[in-house]
Design a protein around this motif. Structure first.
Motif, PDB file in Angstrom:
ATOM      1  N   GLU A  51     -17.416   2.915  -7.085  1.00 23.14           N
ATOM      2  CA  GLU A  51     -16.827   3.983  -7.904  1.00 23.14           C
ATOM      3  C   GLU A  51     -15.816   3.384  -8.879  1.00 23.14           C
ATOM      4  OE1 GLU A  51     -17.514   7.118  -8.156  1.00 23.14           O
ATOM      5  OE2 GLU A  51     -18.705   7.493  -6.354  1.00 23.14           O
ATOM      6  N   PRO A  52     -15.944   3.716 -10.168  1.00 22.30           N
ATOM      7  CA  PRO A  52     -14.937   3.262 -11.139  1.00 22.30           C
ATOM      8  C   PRO A  52     -13.685   4.132 -11.049  1.00 22.30           C
ATOM      9  CG  PRO A  52     -16.644   4.526 -12.251  1.00 22.30           C
ATOM     10  CD  PRO A  52     -17.054   4.424 -10.804  1.00 22.30           C
ATOM     11  N   LEU A  53     -12.534   3.511 -11.231  1.00 24.75           N
ATOM     12  CA  LEU A  53     -11.238   4.196 -11.223  1.00 24.75           C
ATOM     13  C   LEU A  53     -10.434   3.727 -12.431  1.00 24.75           C
ATOM     14  CD1 LEU A  53     -10.141   3.393  -7.551  1.00 24.75           C
ATOM     15  CD2 LEU A  53     -11.136   5.533  -8.303  1.00 24.75           C
ATOM     16  N   TYR A  54      -9.598   4.599 -12.944  1.00 26.71           N
ATOM     17  CA  TYR A  54      -8.580   4.190 -13.900  1.00 26.71           C
ATOM     18  C   TYR A  54      -7.249   4.657 -13.338  1.00 26.71           C
ATOM     19  CZ  TYR A  54      -5.495   3.723 -17.838  1.00 26.71           C
ATOM     20  OH  TYR A  54      -4.419   3.370 -18.625  1.00 26.71           O
ATOM     21  N   ILE A  55      -6.316   3.713 -13.175  1.00 28.09           N
ATOM     22  CA  ILE A  55      -5.017   3.999 -12.582  1.00 28.09           C
ATOM     23  C   ILE A  55      -3.924   3.593 -13.573  1.00 28.09           C
ATOM     24  CG2 ILE A  55      -3.469   3.501 -10.650  1.00 28.09           C
ATOM     25  CD1 ILE A  55      -6.028   2.785  -9.015  1.00 28.09           C
ATOM     26  N   PRO A  56      -3.243   4.566 -14.180  1.00 23.02           N
ATOM     27  CA  PRO A  56      -2.119   4.226 -15.050  1.00 23.02           C
ATOM     28  C   PRO A  56      -0.939   3.739 -14.208  1.00 23.02           C
ATOM     29  CG  PRO A  56      -2.586   6.599 -15.111  1.00 23.02           C
ATOM     30  CD  PRO A  56      -3.520   5.986 -14.141  1.00 23.02           C
ATOM     31  N   TYR A  57      -0.186   2.816 -14.739  1.00 23.64           N
ATOM     32  CA  TYR A  57       0.967   2.295 -13.995  1.00 23.64           C
ATOM     33  C   TYR A  57       1.957   3.407 -13.656  1.00 23.64           C
ATOM     34  CZ  TYR A  57      -0.945  -2.081 -15.718  1.00 23.64           C
ATOM     35  OH  TYR A  57      -1.789  -3.117 -16.017  1.00 23.64           O
ATOM     36  N   ASP A  58       2.074   4.407 -14.531  1.00 27.60           N
ATOM     37  CA  ASP A  58       2.991   5.520 -14.279  1.00 27.60           C
ATOM     38  C   ASP A  58       2.612   6.324 -13.046  1.00 27.60           C
ATOM     39  OD1 ASP A  58       4.479   4.888 -16.479  1.00 27.60           O
ATOM     40  OD2 ASP A  58       3.732   6.522 -17.735  1.00 27.60           O
ATOM     41  N   SER A  59       1.360   6.247 -12.610  1.00 28.58           N
ATOM     42  CA  SER A  59       0.918   7.021 -11.447  1.00 28.58           C
ATOM     43  C   SER A  59       1.150   6.281 -10.132  1.00 28.58           C
ATOM     44  CB  SER A  59      -0.568   7.373 -11.567  1.00 28.58           C
ATOM     45  OG  SER A  59      -1.379   6.223 -11.367  1.00 28.58           O
ATOM     46  N   ILE A  60       1.475   4.996 -10.196  1.00 30.16           N
ATOM     47  CA  ILE A  60       1.618   4.188  -8.981  1.00 30.16           C
ATOM     48  C   ILE A  60       2.896   4.567  -8.239  1.00 30.16           C
ATOM     49  CG2 ILE A  60       1.930   1.845  -8.069  1.00 30.16           C
ATOM     50  CD1 ILE A  60       0.126   0.852 -10.331  1.00 30.16           C
ATOM     51  N   ARG A  61       2.735   4.810  -6.935  1.00 27.97           N
ATOM     52  CA  ARG A  61       3.884   5.118  -6.067  1.00 27.97           C
ATOM     53  C   ARG A  61       4.295   3.909  -5.240  1.00 27.97           C
ATOM     54  NH1 ARG A  61       2.243  11.206  -4.055  1.00 27.97           N
ATOM     55  NH2 ARG A  61       2.623  12.194  -6.066  1.00 27.97           N
ATOM     56  N   THR A  62       3.305   3.139  -4.757  1.00 27.38           N
ATOM     57  CA  THR A  62       3.625   1.900  -4.038  1.00 27.38           C
ATOM     58  C   THR A  62       2.618   0.818  -4.393  1.00 27.38           C
ATOM     59  OG1 THR A  62       2.316   2.465  -2.078  1.00 27.38           O
ATOM     60  CG2 THR A  62       4.642   3.092  -2.038  1.00 27.38           C
ATOM     61  N   PHE A  63       3.089  -0.404  -4.349  1.00 34.05           N
ATOM     62  CA  PHE A  63       2.261  -1.590  -4.532  1.00 34.05           C
ATOM     63  C   PHE A  63       2.686  -2.563  -3.440  1.00 34.05           C
ATOM     64  CE2 PHE A  63       1.640  -5.908  -5.994  1.00 34.05           C
ATOM     65  CZ  PHE A  63       0.374  -5.889  -6.549  1.00 34.05           C
ATOM     66  N   VAL A  64       1.753  -2.934  -2.558  1.00 32.63           N
ATOM     67  CA  VAL A  64       2.091  -3.796  -1.420  1.00 32.63           C
ATOM     68  C   VAL A  64       1.097  -4.934  -1.342  1.00 32.63           C
ATOM     69  CG1 VAL A  64       2.358  -3.886   1.099  1.00 32.63           C
ATOM     70  CG2 VAL A  64       3.056  -1.830  -0.144  1.00 32.63           C
ATOM     71  N   ASP A  65       1.610  -6.141  -1.144  1.00 31.84           N
ATOM     72  CA  ASP A  65       0.790  -7.306  -0.812  1.00 31.84           C
ATOM     73  C   ASP A  65       1.241  -7.753   0.572  1.00 31.84           C
ATOM     74  OD1 ASP A  65      -0.478  -9.739  -0.431  1.00 31.84           O
ATOM     75  OD2 ASP A  65      -0.038 -10.496  -2.437  1.00 31.84           O
ATOM     76  N   PRO A  66       0.549  -7.277   1.635  1.00 32.09           N
ATOM     77  CA  PRO A  66       0.995  -7.572   2.997  1.00 32.09           C
ATOM     78  C   PRO A  66       0.864  -9.036   3.381  1.00 32.09           C
ATOM     79  CG  PRO A  66      -1.030  -6.285   3.038  1.00 32.09           C
ATOM     80  CD  PRO A  66      -0.613  -6.393   1.609  1.00 32.09           C
ATOM     81  N   SER A  67       0.081  -9.805   2.646  1.00 27.07           N
ATOM     82  CA  SER A  67      -0.086 -11.221   2.996  1.00 27.07           C
ATOM     83  C   SER A  67       1.206 -12.006   2.831  1.00 27.07           C
ATOM     84  CB  SER A  67      -1.201 -11.851   2.156  1.00 27.07           C
ATOM     85  OG  SER A  67      -0.791 -11.983   0.810  1.00 27.07           O
ATOM     86  N   VAL A  68       2.094 -11.506   1.961  1.00 23.67           N
ATOM     87  CA  VAL A  68       3.380 -12.167   1.745  1.00 23.67           C
ATOM     88  C   VAL A  68       4.551 -11.209   1.984  1.00 23.67           C
ATOM     89  CG1 VAL A  68       2.505 -13.945   0.175  1.00 23.67           C
ATOM     90  CG2 VAL A  68       3.213 -11.729  -0.750  1.00 23.67           C
ATOM     91  N   GLU A  69       4.253 -10.070   2.643  1.00 24.09           N
ATOM     92  CA  GLU A  69       5.269  -9.078   2.969  1.00 24.09           C
ATOM     93  C   GLU A  69       6.079  -8.653   1.749  1.00 24.09           C
ATOM     94  OE1 GLU A  69       7.567 -10.102   6.398  1.00 24.09           O
ATOM     95  OE2 GLU A  69       5.807 -10.789   7.500  1.00 24.09           O
ATOM     96  N   PHE A  70       5.349  -8.325   0.667  1.00 23.06           N
ATOM     97  CA  PHE A  70       5.990  -7.889  -0.577  1.00 23.06           C
ATOM     98  C   PHE A  70       5.557  -6.470  -0.893  1.00 23.06           C
ATOM     99  CE2 PHE A  70       5.866  -7.173  -5.158  1.00 23.06           C
ATOM    100  CZ  PHE A  70       7.184  -7.449  -5.489  1.00 23.06           C
TER     101      PHE A  70
END
Length: 171
Positions: free
Chosen positions: A91-110
């Motif tokens: 499925e294609p998605l378009y996500i504007p940065y303004d819509s982002i609530r969280t961004f997590v990279d668990p591999s480095v606990e960020f």
């Protein structure tokens, strides 16, 4: 002219710029090492584009996982488009940065978390209120998460999150 410097919005812009640079960096060769991302976004944002069945299933927010398979990553100044696999259905998605609530990279606990809080109208002059109806509260979080798939509601911390809030530094 504003009566004060809008640090909340400036921080949000910087954090969104970081997400854009990270995504742009993985575009040519994919994710390095164990890196993977949980991105939670507001599905009600007017510029979000996703299949009707996904917006029906996730009417307020959705968390996607960018990890093993993704395609057609296109990173712009305003957002990114990507094709992800939902139960063997690309499925294609378009996500504007303004819509982002969280961004997590668990591999480095960020992790990054974007929040807004209401501000009294008395604290703003007319120009400020027209430009910024809500004042953002930017949190930079360090999270330890467990793995999840793209249809989960979101990453679940396996231990308490350590959150540094910018509110500590406000007058």
């Amino acid at each position: 002219m504003a009566k004060s410097i809008d640090y909340g919005n400036l921080m949000h812009d910087a954090m969104r710029g970081l997400i854009r640079k990270v995504l742009d960096g993985i575009k040519p060769n994919g994710l390095p090492g164990d890196h993977h991302f949980f991105i939670t976004f507001d599905t009600m944002h007017p510029d979000v584009e996703l299949a009707d069945w996904l917006s029906d299933r996730y009417p307020e927010e959705m968390t996607v996982v960018i990890q093993h398979w993704f395609d057609n990553l296109d990173v712009t100044d305003d957002g990114f488009s990507i094709t992800l696999n939902f139960g063997d259905n690309p499925e294609p998605l378009y996500i504007p940065y303004d819509s982002i609530r969280t961004f997590v990279d668990p591999s480095v606990e960020f992790g990054l978390r974007f929040e807004t809080q209401e501000v009294d109208a008395d604290e703003m002059d007319d120009d400020d209120e027209a430009l910024h109806p809500t004042a953002p509260q930017a949190d930079v979080s360090t999270l330890k998460t467990t793995s999840a798939d793209a249809t989960d509601k979101g990453p679940k911390p396996s231990k308490a999150a350590e959150i540094v809030s910018l509110d500590k530094f406000r007058k």
